[in-house]
Design a protein around this motif. Structure first.
Motif, PDB file in Angstrom:
ATOM      1  N   ALA A   1       2.230   4.064  -8.146  1.00 60.58           N
ATOM      2  CA  ALA A   1       1.393   3.097  -8.867  1.00 60.58           C
ATOM      3  C   ALA A   1       0.706   2.184  -7.871  1.00 60.58           C
ATOM      4  CB  ALA A   1       2.221   2.266  -9.849  1.00 60.58           C
ATOM      5  N   VAL A   2      -0.495   1.719  -8.275  1.00 61.81           N
ATOM      6  CA  VAL A   2      -1.252   0.722  -7.522  1.00 61.81           C
ATOM      7  C   VAL A   2      -1.748  -0.316  -8.525  1.00 61.81           C
ATOM      8  CG1 VAL A   2      -3.211   0.254  -6.014  1.00 61.81           C
ATOM      9  CG2 VAL A   2      -1.955   2.399  -5.781  1.00 61.81           C
ATOM     10  N   GLU A   3      -1.491  -1.585  -8.261  1.00 57.69           N
ATOM     11  CA  GLU A   3      -1.875  -2.651  -9.176  1.00 57.69           C
ATOM     12  C   GLU A   3      -2.684  -3.703  -8.417  1.00 57.69           C
ATOM     13  OE1 GLU A   3      -1.405  -2.821 -12.380  1.00 57.69           O
ATOM     14  OE2 GLU A   3      -0.135  -1.038 -12.586  1.00 57.69           O
ATOM     15  N   VAL A   4      -3.877  -3.992  -8.925  1.00 59.19           N
ATOM     16  CA  VAL A   4      -4.689  -5.089  -8.394  1.00 59.19           C
ATOM     17  C   VAL A   4      -4.132  -6.396  -8.965  1.00 59.19           C
ATOM     18  CG1 VAL A   4      -6.986  -6.105  -8.278  1.00 59.19           C
ATOM     19  CG2 VAL A   4      -6.722  -3.624  -8.171  1.00 59.19           C
ATOM     20  N   LYS A   5      -3.650  -7.275  -8.106  1.00 58.14           N
ATOM     21  CA  LYS A   5      -2.965  -8.474  -8.578  1.00 58.14           C
ATOM     22  C   LYS A   5      -3.926  -9.598  -8.944  1.00 58.14           C
ATOM     23  CE  LYS A   5      -0.222  -9.227  -5.112  1.00 58.14           C
ATOM     24  NZ  LYS A   5       0.859  -9.858  -4.324  1.00 58.14           N
ATOM     25  N   GLU A   6      -4.830  -9.945  -8.070  1.00 54.35           N
ATOM     26  CA  GLU A   6      -5.672 -11.123  -8.284  1.00 54.35           C
ATOM     27  C   GLU A   6      -7.073 -10.855  -7.762  1.00 54.35           C
ATOM     28  OE1 GLU A   6      -5.758 -15.919  -7.163  1.00 54.35           O
ATOM     29  OE2 GLU A   6      -4.214 -14.574  -6.348  1.00 54.35           O
ATOM     30  N   VAL A   7      -8.048 -11.347  -8.513  1.00 53.61           N
ATOM     31  CA  VAL A   7      -9.453 -11.268  -8.121  1.00 53.61           C
ATOM     32  C   VAL A   7      -9.967 -12.698  -8.032  1.00 53.61           C
ATOM     33  CG1 VAL A   7     -11.737 -10.405  -8.698  1.00 53.61           C
ATOM     34  CG2 VAL A   7      -9.726  -9.034  -9.250  1.00 53.61           C
ATOM     35  N   ALA A   8     -10.239 -13.159  -6.822  1.00 53.16           N
ATOM     36  CA  ALA A   8     -10.706 -14.529  -6.600  1.00 53.16           C
ATOM     37  C   ALA A   8     -12.219 -14.513  -6.425  1.00 53.16           C
ATOM     38  CB  ALA A   8     -10.039 -15.135  -5.367  1.00 53.16           C
ATOM     39  N   LEU A   9     -12.913 -15.327  -7.241  1.00 50.85           N
ATOM     40  CA  LEU A   9     -14.370 -15.405  -7.210  1.00 50.85           C
ATOM     41  C   LEU A   9     -14.805 -16.755  -6.663  1.00 50.85           C
ATOM     42  CD1 LEU A   9     -15.175 -13.862 -10.707  1.00 50.85           C
ATOM     43  CD2 LEU A   9     -15.217 -12.716  -8.502  1.00 50.85           C
ATOM     44  N   PRO A  10     -16.016 -16.855  -6.104  1.00 50.06           N
ATOM     45  CA  PRO A  10     -16.533 -18.157  -5.656  1.00 50.06           C
ATOM     46  C   PRO A  10     -16.701 -19.115  -6.833  1.00 50.06           C
ATOM     47  CG  PRO A  10     -17.802 -16.336  -4.709  1.00 50.06           C
ATOM     48  CD  PRO A  10     -16.908 -15.740  -5.741  1.00 50.06           C
ATOM     49  N   ASP A  11     -16.675 -20.425  -6.531  1.00 47.20           N
ATOM     50  CA  ASP A  11     -16.803 -21.429  -7.591  1.00 47.20           C
ATOM     51  C   ASP A  11     -18.149 -21.335  -8.301  1.00 47.20           C
ATOM     52  OD1 ASP A  11     -14.287 -22.331  -6.961  1.00 47.20           O
ATOM     53  OD2 ASP A  11     -15.004 -23.903  -5.605  1.00 47.20           O
TER      54      ASP A  11
ATOM     55  N   LEU B   1     -13.124  -6.931 -13.792  1.00 46.91           N
ATOM     56  CA  LEU B   1     -12.411  -7.926 -14.584  1.00 46.91           C
ATOM     57  C   LEU B   1     -11.879  -7.381 -15.899  1.00 46.91           C
ATOM     58  CD1 LEU B   1     -14.785 -10.987 -14.044  1.00 46.91           C
ATOM     59  CD2 LEU B   1     -12.659 -10.481 -12.856  1.00 46.91           C
ATOM     60  N   SER B   2     -12.597  -6.423 -16.497  1.00 43.98           N
ATOM     61  CA  SER B   2     -12.228  -5.959 -17.840  1.00 43.98           C
ATOM     62  C   SER B   2     -11.564  -4.587 -17.855  1.00 43.98           C
ATOM     63  CB  SER B   2     -13.466  -5.930 -18.746  1.00 43.98           C
ATOM     64  OG  SER B   2     -14.443  -5.043 -18.218  1.00 43.98           O
ATOM     65  N   GLN B   3     -11.815  -3.743 -16.856  1.00 41.96           N
ATOM     66  CA  GLN B   3     -11.265  -2.388 -16.836  1.00 41.96           C
ATOM     67  C   GLN B   3     -10.324  -2.229 -15.645  1.00 41.96           C
ATOM     68  OE1 GLN B   3     -14.390   0.536 -17.088  1.00 41.96           O
ATOM     69  NE2 GLN B   3     -15.262  -0.351 -18.944  1.00 41.96           N
ATOM     70  N   ARG B   4      -9.362  -3.111 -15.570  1.00 46.08           N
ATOM     71  CA  ARG B   4      -8.425  -3.098 -14.443  1.00 46.08           C
ATOM     72  C   ARG B   4      -7.568  -1.838 -14.443  1.00 46.08           C
ATOM     73  NH1 ARG B   4      -6.236  -7.735 -12.032  1.00 46.08           N
ATOM     74  NH2 ARG B   4      -8.107  -8.780 -12.792  1.00 46.08           N
ATOM     75  N   ASP B   5      -7.201  -1.336 -15.612  1.00 40.77           N
ATOM     76  CA  ASP B   5      -6.348  -0.143 -15.675  1.00 40.77           C
ATOM     77  C   ASP B   5      -7.060   1.086 -15.103  1.00 40.77           C
ATOM     78  OD1 ASP B   5      -4.445  -1.709 -16.861  1.00 40.77           O
ATOM     79  OD2 ASP B   5      -4.968  -1.116 -18.918  1.00 40.77           O
ATOM     80  N   VAL B   6      -8.347   1.211 -15.390  1.00 42.23           N
ATOM     81  CA  VAL B   6      -9.103   2.359 -14.879  1.00 42.23           C
ATOM     82  C   VAL B   6      -9.190   2.303 -13.355  1.00 42.23           C
ATOM     83  CG1 VAL B   6     -11.320   3.544 -14.936  1.00 42.23           C
ATOM     84  CG2 VAL B   6     -10.403   2.510 -17.025  1.00 42.23           C
ATOM     85  N   ILE B   7      -9.439   1.116 -12.814  1.00 39.68           N
ATOM     86  CA  ILE B   7      -9.526   0.972 -11.361  1.00 39.68           C
ATOM     87  C   ILE B   7      -8.164   1.229 -10.705  1.00 39.68           C
ATOM     88  CG2 ILE B   7      -9.971  -0.685  -9.517  1.00 39.68           C
ATOM     89  CD1 ILE B   7     -12.100  -1.934 -11.245  1.00 39.68           C
ATOM     90  N   ASN B   8      -7.089   0.756 -11.311  1.00 37.26           N
ATOM     91  CA  ASN B   8      -5.750   1.008 -10.763  1.00 37.26           C
ATOM     92  C   ASN B   8      -5.441   2.498 -10.726  1.00 37.26           C
ATOM     93  OD1 ASN B   8      -5.334  -1.738 -10.466  1.00 37.26           O
ATOM     94  ND2 ASN B   8      -4.298  -1.960 -12.426  1.00 37.26           N
ATOM     95  N   GLN B   9      -5.796   3.209 -11.786  1.00 38.52           N
ATOM     96  CA  GLN B   9      -5.551   4.648 -11.830  1.00 38.52           C
ATOM     97  C   GLN B   9      -6.356   5.373 -10.767  1.00 38.52           C
ATOM     98  OE1 GLN B   9      -3.313   6.186 -13.600  1.00 38.52           O
ATOM     99  NE2 GLN B   9      -3.875   8.263 -12.991  1.00 38.52           N
ATOM    100  N   ARG B  10      -7.595   4.955 -10.572  1.00 37.42           N
ATOM    101  CA  ARG B  10      -8.435   5.591  -9.560  1.00 37.42           C
ATOM    102  C   ARG B  10      -7.893   5.336  -8.158  1.00 37.42           C
ATOM    103  NH1 ARG B  10     -14.913   4.430  -8.700  1.00 37.42           N
ATOM    104  NH2 ARG B  10     -15.280   6.025  -7.098  1.00 37.42           N
ATOM    105  N   LEU B  11      -7.457   4.118  -7.897  1.00 40.20           N
ATOM    106  CA  LEU B  11      -6.866   3.807  -6.598  1.00 40.20           C
ATOM    107  C   LEU B  11      -5.615   4.644  -6.347  1.00 40.20           C
ATOM    108  CD1 LEU B  11      -7.189  -0.092  -6.581  1.00 40.20           C
ATOM    109  CD2 LEU B  11      -8.382   1.493  -5.058  1.00 40.20           C
ATOM    110  N   GLN B  12      -4.773   4.770  -7.365  1.00 42.37           N
ATOM    111  CA  GLN B  12      -3.534   5.540  -7.214  1.00 42.37           C
ATOM    112  C   GLN B  12      -3.831   6.998  -6.894  1.00 42.37           C
ATOM    113  OE1 GLN B  12      -2.113   7.849  -9.728  1.00 42.37           O
ATOM    114  NE2 GLN B  12      -0.356   8.248  -8.422  1.00 42.37           N
TER     115      GLN B  12
END
Length: 261
Positions: free
Chosen positions: A167-177, A140-151
């Protein structure tokens, strides 16, 4: 006369045949490629030694050459939603988008059957693998680091196919209610903790100032009298109907000492 007429008819017939054959063969022999297109040519099933051709006008040998057209522009693929389990055992639904382009047309045709499908599948498996190794807070907080690793991981796997992942971008993270409610409670508790800390720091600083003021007044007794007069002025200005009589505390000192004795 008849011989000349027959000759003219035969020439006309051959001329029509040539025109018809030319009209059928010419579209197969000439191809026009745009600036962002390249053609990979196979001659009798073998790759042409000169590699990819284009852009511009391309000449092919009919019934001998076969050309595969490759687009060099950046392509965008939506990675379908993936059910992942983070490292701290939190279920989540994640989707992403991947940007890539072909840098080697020959490799993209010869070394892989369908580079579009292969890149999409690699992106899906890598997305589940990388996010499964990351805790929810990093997701949730380090999206840029995860995108770089995926790329980096996807690009390393698609490099032999002549595909460059830009480039690889994570668009949405859906969590349970239930997880959303728990995170809201955690955020509220964190805000209350910070408010209490700020309040305690204010009380501590106020106490320090009061101690300093008491030490200063103890050195100069006249300061206490001045403070007393200032208080009287403030009360008289705010409450005009209030009457008060100041009584020095020293008058009660003998009684206090006698009571204690």
């Amino acid at each position: 006369m008849n011989d000349s007429l027959n000759t003219l008819v035969r020439l006309s017939t051959w001329f029509v045949v040539i025109i018809v054959v030319g009209a059928m063969i010419l579209p197969q022999a000439l191809r026009i490629l745009r600036e962002y297109e390249r053609g990979v040519i196979f001659r009798l099933g073998k790759l042409h030694r000169r590699g990819a051709k284009g852009p511009g006008l391309i000449f092919l040998i009919p019934l001998v050459d076969r050309m595969v057209k490759i687009d060099l522009r950046v392509v965008t693929i939506d990675v379908p939603k993936q059910e992942v389990m983070t490292r701290d055992n939190v279920p989540a639904t994640v989707d992403a988008v991947i940007y890539f382009r072909v840098v080697d047309p020959v490799a993209s045709v010869v070394k892989v059957e369908n580079f579009w499908k292969a890149t999409s599948l690699i992106a899906q498996t890598t997305l589940r693998s990388v996010l499964g190794q990351s805790p929810l807070d990093d997701l949730l907080s380090q999206r840029d680091v995860i995108n770089q690793r995926l790329q980096e991981i996807i690009d390393k796997q698609t490099e032999p196919w002549g595909v460059k992942v830009t480039a690889v971008e994570v668009k949405e993270v859906a969590l349970p209610d239930s997880m959303k409610r728990a995170m809201a409670k955690q955020a509220e508790a964190e805000r209350e903790r910070r408010a209490k800390i700020v309040n305690a720091e204010g009380e501590f600083q106020a106490a320090e100032k009061m101690v300093q003021a008491a030490a200063l007044i103890s050195k100069e007794p006249i300061a206490l009298q001045l403070r007393f007069l200032q208080t009287m002025r403030e009360i008289s200005s705010e409450h005009n109907t209030t009457t008060f009589l100041p009584v020095p505390i020293d008058l009660f000192s003998p009684f206090v000492k006698k009571a204690s004795a």
